[in-house]
Design a protein around this motif. Structure first.
Motif, PDB file in Angstrom:
ATOM      1  N   ARG A 136      37.844  39.622  33.531  1.00  0.00           N
ATOM      2  CA  ARG A 136      38.252  40.331  32.311  1.00  0.00           C
ATOM      3  C   ARG A 136      37.756  41.767  32.306  1.00  0.00           C
ATOM      4  NH1 ARG A 136      37.010  35.180  30.280  1.00  0.00           N
ATOM      5  NH2 ARG A 136      34.885  35.806  29.758  1.00  0.00           N
TER       6      ARG A 136
ATOM      7  N   GLU B  44      34.194  33.920  36.982  1.00  0.00           N
ATOM      8  CA  GLU B  44      35.460  34.013  36.245  1.00  0.00           C
ATOM      9  C   GLU B  44      35.424  35.084  35.159  1.00  0.00           C
ATOM     10  OE1 GLU B  44      38.679  31.111  33.965  1.00  0.00           O
ATOM     11  OE2 GLU B  44      36.738  30.309  34.633  1.00  0.00           O
ATOM     12  N   GLU B  45      34.297  35.194  34.440  1.00  0.00           N
ATOM     13  CA  GLU B  45      34.256  36.147  33.328  1.00  0.00           C
ATOM     14  C   GLU B  45      34.333  37.599  33.815  1.00  0.00           C
ATOM     15  OE1 GLU B  45      30.036  34.566  34.068  1.00  0.00           O
ATOM     16  OE2 GLU B  45      32.067  33.756  33.873  1.00  0.00           O
TER      17      GLU B  45
END
Length: 816
Positions: free
Chosen positions: A346, A342-343
């Protein structure tokens, strides 16, 4: 007439129609699934109840053939018709248009050809640029030309840009158009992150798809970067339940295979669609509630140094993965499986780079020459084509004989411009000296410009035979096209000698000691597949190759005899040189060669100045500024330009190292010595880069981002633009006494970081607020410094103290 639907765009059709009629230009933002592609053209054509038609045909551009065909078929179906009636379709290999057609879906490249043939677009009321956010090269060119046509020829022409993203400010600003936004209809989508492993992407995707098939219901849409990964993933999905079928979806498939992938699965069955980014926004695949995303994309990038386009596999942009995720929620709640953590999301770039910034621009420049424009800067662009790539494109067209020295079309260039082909293939047809050669060139252009036609062999002979045997729908359409280009003539020329004469730079000879590596006469190098029979030939004519310089693969070639090569391209004797960065000197020789293919050579003590300059420029282009010893000179200038871009925006466009490399002939060549070669100093190279900005930018950069700033002590301190705290000045604390306002550059927009040092030159403090530092952090620092350097000046009120260059207290009082 088409009846209203419950699509989200329906409520905005009236506003869209009225605004476009009044303003003539409009930007429409509507997410995938809103219905913009199939409802807006029908409304503007008066084919929806209650709407008055614009006076003329509606042209809707699609950047992909598959999307064009699907859009036309879907609109025709809503009218209870087949494509070819009121809804028409025009692509390079398919045309279904009649006298009744009022909405014509057309691919972007074909639209550019039509606009060049008819700048006034007689009979056309509106041009719709669908999926404009994809920013293909032909879309950017088509929009620039359409806006000029509207301004010069057709004030009554309507231009509508439709985007699947809501970031429409740029489009609206460039077009001078209002914006209408549709909220769309998006059901909730749950996102599951699976992480990334070191396994092959096919293995990871197959595992993720099987996991999704077990855990979820409905059909699955999986995104992969290319056809190869799709095929290999399909092979790994052989053990699925009997009620689940696997369908590939990419541009090179037949229409029937594409239709099978897009249509709904039969009752009681599920399907898995393995797609490229072709399915991100323009297509609706019924029954899909699950998306599996590899997170990868494959993008073409032209390398001027190698003259070839490289297909790079990269991380997809955030806008792309968001659109992919949205496909799971178009028909109901869905699930998206992502093959990363998920990170990492970004860290993705916001949007993919427009093709115009990375592509081969020779086709664009040829089109502009046909339009009558030699300077691209005089048109209005979403992103202006980079000058370095325009220069490379101009050189390529000069080599093809398409342009004269003034930038105008030659007779050959006019012939090339009439063909809907990349200039490379158009030049081959235009080079034919008789009907038989033209027919052969047309066949080669048709099969080479369409993926998968004639088989996968690297041998042109094999591919031509395969193409002639192929009776598939796509092959038949291409054969008809080739016949039109050759005026119905039959091929009767020898391919090897014709290609060698037409493209002497593509003649290649096997390198000594290698079975698969070849050097081309134009200086490039390429590798043949290890298992091809072509490697038995010492000489080839390379028809096509892909990949970066030094790693290019020969994908299509034809064997040629040495006797034919020497007859067609007689060897020349010249002086050559190669730059050696380890000694900063040149190795010179006199060579007998066919282009860059050396047949014999004799060493020389040193090269002439002109040959040395050329060799050094070649080294810079192939190896970069750092390897050439110019990196230290270039990096600070580039950093200053980047800073000014951040402060002032497009008024100061940043320059990249790649752009400097592309333009070395313009800024570097003049300082390499007028007679004997002279290696440039850092100062000379830095000044040359600055002067390349032109007046008055060359002076303004020194005013707005100076190389040094005067301190209160009177000393000029160098500004460090490469530090992580840039712009930064290093100074002893005593030199800054009396300073109460933080220094700033870029017209006061960018504060300069101050790094204070001890009398021994060691960093002791960093601040972007000198006034606050004097009244705060200074006290603790001064306490430590008084203990370490008691002879030096550490006043209680540094904001009012007299600055000096680090003198001791005794010298300040006038002592010895």
């Amino acid at each position: 007439m088409s009846a209203p639907t419950d699509l989200p765009i329906e409520s905005l059709l009236g506003e869209i129609s009225e605004t476009l009629r009044a303003e003539k230009r409009l930007v429409l933002a509507a997410p995938p699934g809103a219905g913009k592609t199939t409802r807006v053209p029908l409304a503007l054509a008066g084919l929806i109840d209650g709407f008055q038609p614009l006076e003329g045909r509606i042209l809707m551009l699609e950047p992909r053939r598959l999307a064009a065909r699907m859009a036309a078929d879907r609109m025709a179906a809503t009218l209870g018709e087949r494509t070819g009636g009121r809804i028409g379709l025009s692509t390079r290999i398919e045309r279904k248009v009649s006298k009744d057609t009022v909405v014509e879906v057309i691919t972007d490249g074909l639209f550019v050809r039509r606009l060049l043939a008819d700048p006034a677009l007689e009979g056309v009321a509106c041009v719709i640029f669908d999926e404009i956010h994809e920013r293909s090269l032909n879309v950017d060119l088509g929009l620039a030309l359409a806006m000029e046509a509207q301004s010069v020829f057709r004030e009554d022409l309507h231009v509508l840009a439709m985007s699947a993203t809501l970031d429409t400010g740029k489009f609206a600003g460039v077009m001078g158009a209002p914006v209408i936004e549709s909220e769309g209809r998006q059901f909730p989508v749950e996102t599951k992150y699976l992480g990334r492993t070191r396994d092959r992407i096919e293995d990871q995707m197959a595992g993720a798809i099987e996991k999704a098939a077990r855990a979820e219901s409905g059909s699955i849409l999986a995104f992969l970067p290319g056809a190869g990964e799709i095929r290999r993933t399909a092979d790994r999905l052989s053990s699925l339940p009997a009620n689940i079928s696997v369908h590939p979806l990419f541009g090179a498939l037949s229409p029937r295979e594409q239709d099978d992938a897009v249509k709904p699965a039969p009752e009681g069955r599920r399907k898995i669609v393995l797609a490229t980014d072709i399915a991100e926004s323009a297509l609706t695949i019924d029954g899909v509630h699950v998306v599996v995303d590899s997170g990868l994309a494959r993008v073409p990038e032209f390398e001027p140094a190698s003259g070839t386009s490289v297909l790079r596999t990269i991380r997809a942009a955030r806008a792309n993965v968001d659109q992919r995720r949205g496909r799971a929620g178009r028909l109901g709640p869905g699930v998206c499986y992502r093959l990363w953590d998920e990170e990492e999301t970004r860290g993705l770039i916001a949007a993919p780079a427009p093709e115009i910034l990375n592509a081969d621009l020779s086709g664009l420049l040829l089109s502009l020459a046909e339009w009558g424009e030699s300077d691209p800067a005089r048109l209005t662009w979403l992103d202006a084509p980079p000058p370095g790539r325009i220069k490379a494109a101009r050189e390529a067209l000069l080599a093809y004989g398409a342009l004269d020295e003034t930038g105008n079309l030659t007779p050959r260039g006019k012939e090339m411009a009439k063909l809907p082909l990349d200039p490379k293939w158009a030049s081959l047809i235009a080079a034919a000296e008789n009907d038989g050669e033209r027919a052969l060139a047309s066949e080669i252009a048709a099969l080479a410009s369409e993926a998968g036609i004639g088989g996968q062999s690297a041998s042109l002979v094999d591919r031509l035979e395969g193409f002639r045997r192929d009776n598939g729908q796509r092959a038949k359409a291409l054969k008809r096209q080739a016949e039109r280009w050759s005026n119905g003539a039959k091929p009767s020329a020898d391919a090897a000698t014709f290609l060698a004469r037409s493209w002497p730079g593509q003649i290649a000879r096997r390198r000594d000691g290698s079975q698969t590596s070849y050097l081309l006469a134009n200086g490039r190098a390429g590798e043949l597949p290890a298992d091809t029979a072509l490697s038995k030939s010492d000489w080839l004519v390379v028809v096509d190759m892909v990949g970066a310089a030094g790693r290019a693969r020969i994908t299509l070639a034809c064997p040629v005899s040495e006797a034919d090569v020497l007859r067609i391209s007689p060897p020349q004797t010249d002086e050559w040189a190669v730059f050696d960065p380890s000694t900063r000197s040149f190795k010179a020789r006199r060579v007998k060669a066919v282009g860059k293919i050396v047949l014999s050579e004799t060493p020389l003590p040193q090269p002439s100045g002109e040959v040395a300059r050329d060799a050094f420029l070649v080294f810079v282009r192939e190896n970069g500024l750092n390897e050439a010893g110019l990196g230290d000179a270039a990096r600070p200038i580039l950093a200053r330009l980047k800073l000014l871009n951040g402060a002032f925006g497009e008024e100061w466009p940043p320059i990249t190292e790649d752009q400097l490399i592309e333009t070395v002939d313009e800024w570097l060549a003049p300082i390499l010595g007028s007679k004997a070669f002279q290696f440039p100093s850092d100062g000379a190279a830095s000044n040359a880069i600055r002067q390349s900005l032109g007046w008055p930018k060359a002076q303004e950069i020194e005013d707005l981002a100076p190389s040094s700033i005067e301190l209160p002590s009177g000393r000029k301190a160098e500004v460090d633009y490469l530090s992580e705290n840039a712009p930064l000045i290093e100074a002893r604390a005593q030199e800054l006494y009396g300073l109460t306002r933080q220094p700033a550059i870029a017209g006061g927009r960018v504060p300069v970081t101050l790094q204070l040092t001890s009398p021994a030159g060691r960093p002791i403090a960093v601040t972007k607020d000198i006034s606050g530092f004097w009244s705060g952090g200074y006290w603790d620092m001064a306490k430590d410094m008084r203990a370490q350097y008691p002879k030096h000046d550490w006043p209680d009120d540094p904001a009012k103290a007299k600055p000096h260059v680090g003198m001791t207290k005794k010298r300040l009082k006038g002592g010895d």
